[in-house]
Design a protein around this motif. Structure first.
Motif, PDB file in Angstrom:
ATOM      1  N   PHE A 216      -2.101  -0.783  -2.536  1.00 18.75           N
ATOM      2  CA  PHE A 216      -1.951  -2.229  -2.639  1.00 18.75           C
ATOM      3  C   PHE A 216      -0.858  -2.588  -3.637  1.00 18.75           C
ATOM      4  O   PHE A 216      -0.491  -1.800  -4.506  1.00 18.75           O
ATOM      5  CB  PHE A 216      -3.265  -2.902  -3.060  1.00 18.75           C
ATOM      6  CG  PHE A 216      -3.715  -2.588  -4.463  1.00 18.75           C
ATOM      7  CD1 PHE A 216      -3.327  -3.377  -5.539  1.00 18.75           C
ATOM      8  CD2 PHE A 216      -4.540  -1.504  -4.712  1.00 18.75           C
ATOM      9  CE1 PHE A 216      -3.744  -3.095  -6.829  1.00 18.75           C
ATOM     10  CE2 PHE A 216      -4.967  -1.206  -5.996  1.00 18.75           C
ATOM     11  CZ  PHE A 216      -4.565  -2.008  -7.058  1.00 18.75           C
TER      12      PHE A 216
ATOM     13  N   GLU B  62      -4.566  -2.312   1.506  1.00 14.63           N
ATOM     14  CA  GLU B  62      -4.248  -1.634   2.767  1.00 14.63           C
ATOM     15  C   GLU B  62      -4.977  -0.298   2.845  1.00 14.63           C
ATOM     16  O   GLU B  62      -4.978   0.486   1.895  1.00 14.63           O
ATOM     17  CB  GLU B  62      -2.744  -1.398   2.878  1.00 14.63           C
ATOM     18  CG  GLU B  62      -2.321  -0.685   4.154  1.00 14.63           C
ATOM     19  CD  GLU B  62      -0.826  -0.417   4.216  1.00 14.63           C
ATOM     20  OE1 GLU B  62      -0.417   0.427   5.038  1.00 14.63           O
ATOM     21  OE2 GLU B  62      -0.071  -1.049   3.443  1.00 14.63           O
TER      22      GLU B  62
ATOM     23  N   TRP C  21      -5.976  -4.229   6.669  1.00  8.72           N
ATOM     24  CA  TRP C  21      -5.742  -4.962   5.423  1.00  8.72           C
ATOM     25  C   TRP C  21      -6.967  -5.817   5.119  1.00  8.72           C
ATOM     26  O   TRP C  21      -7.521  -6.469   6.011  1.00  8.72           O
ATOM     27  CB  TRP C  21      -4.514  -5.866   5.533  1.00  8.72           C
ATOM     28  CG  TRP C  21      -3.214  -5.127   5.586  1.00  8.72           C
ATOM     29  CD1 TRP C  21      -2.390  -4.808   4.539  1.00  8.72           C
ATOM     30  CD2 TRP C  21      -2.564  -4.610   6.755  1.00  8.72           C
ATOM     31  NE1 TRP C  21      -1.280  -4.132   4.981  1.00  8.72           N
ATOM     32  CE2 TRP C  21      -1.361  -3.995   6.340  1.00  8.72           C
ATOM     33  CE3 TRP C  21      -2.884  -4.604   8.116  1.00  8.72           C
ATOM     34  CZ2 TRP C  21      -0.486  -3.393   7.228  1.00  8.72           C
ATOM     35  CZ3 TRP C  21      -2.019  -3.998   9.003  1.00  8.72           C
ATOM     36  CH2 TRP C  21      -0.834  -3.405   8.560  1.00  8.72           C
TER      37      TRP C  21
END
Length: 254
Positions: A218, A225, A239
């Motif tokens: 991230f 993610e 996500w």
């Protein structure tokens, strides 16, 4: 569109993952393969994947075709299949026909298509503050020793001292769990603490069923993610929006 699935059980696991995000999913079929992107949980989660034509044993799609499907219905059918069964798909502008071959026997299912409108989503490139790999065994432990106990949100903090440690806290109605996970960070550039909702953690920890190593990364103040390769021909990216905390100054080491 005509396709034959290589591994029916793996395809079922993939469809089960889509069910965690949305009941109705659009499959964008084209000559290069099938693209899928959908949102879930009030637009707080996104999944994006591409099943290339090499993902299938056989795949032919001469022109673009949109297949809007109820993946719960699709999953119910696939759950009945055995690993050795052969599965073929035939899509038209009106229906998707699934054919299951069990030896010399065949069962066919016609699924009606659904009109699904999807807004174009652009996923920007980011400069990650944090990245690490998570094994299936780690996800199983998070599920059994934390999530199953608290059934609550997860708070994360990455700490680099003698070891790379991910501090995890989760609180339920009557209990609180804290776990120190020793990992090897790929990137750790002043990452901020972040929290993920219980619904997001159900999806993430459930990914252990694919028996693949995941990458979690991230950029500060951006969605988290989680990605992995289903096989050499399919990558899956998810996500998850972080939780907004009223107190960002809580010391997780306290």
């Amino acid at each position: 569109m005509n396709a034959t699935i290589k591994d029916t059980k793996e395809f079922y696991s993939f469809i089960s993952l889509l069910q965690c995000f949305e009941d109705n999913v659009r499959f964008d079929c084209g000559p290069e393969g099938i693209k899928i992107m959908c949102l879930a949980n009030a637009n707080t989660c996104i999944i994006k994947c591409m099943l290339t034509n090499n993902f299938f044993e056989d795949y032919v799609c001469e022109k673009p075709l949109l297949l809007g499907l109820n993946v719960k219905v699709l999953g119910t059918i696939l759950k009945k299949a055995k690993k050795e069964d052969s599965l073929s798909l035939k899509g038209t502008e009106e229906i998707l026909t699934l054919s299951l071959m069990d030896g010399s026997n065949m069962t066919s299912y016609d699924l009606k298509l659904i009109d699904i409108e999807i807004d174009a989503l652009e996923i920007p490139e980011v400069d990650y503050n944090f990245s690490c790999m998570l094994t299936p065994s780690v996800l199983k432990i998070w599920q059994s020793m934390v999530l199953d106990i608290t059934k609550g949100d997860f708070a994360f903090q990455a700490v680099q001292d003698e070891n790379d440690t991910l501090i995890i806290e989760s609180e339920g109605d009557m209990q609180k769990v804290k776990r120190l996970e020793k990992l090897n960070f790929n990137i750790c550039k002043e990452p901020m603490k972040f929290s993920l909702a219980q619904k997001s953690m159900v999806i993430i920890t459930g990914l252990h069923q694919f028996n693949k190593e995941l990458c979690m990364c991230f950029q500060n103040n951006m969605p988290i993610e989680v990605s992995f390769d289903l096989n050499d021909e399919c990558s899956i990216e998810c996500w998850f929006a972080p939780q907004i905390s009223d107190d960002d100054d809580v010391d997780m080491d306290a």
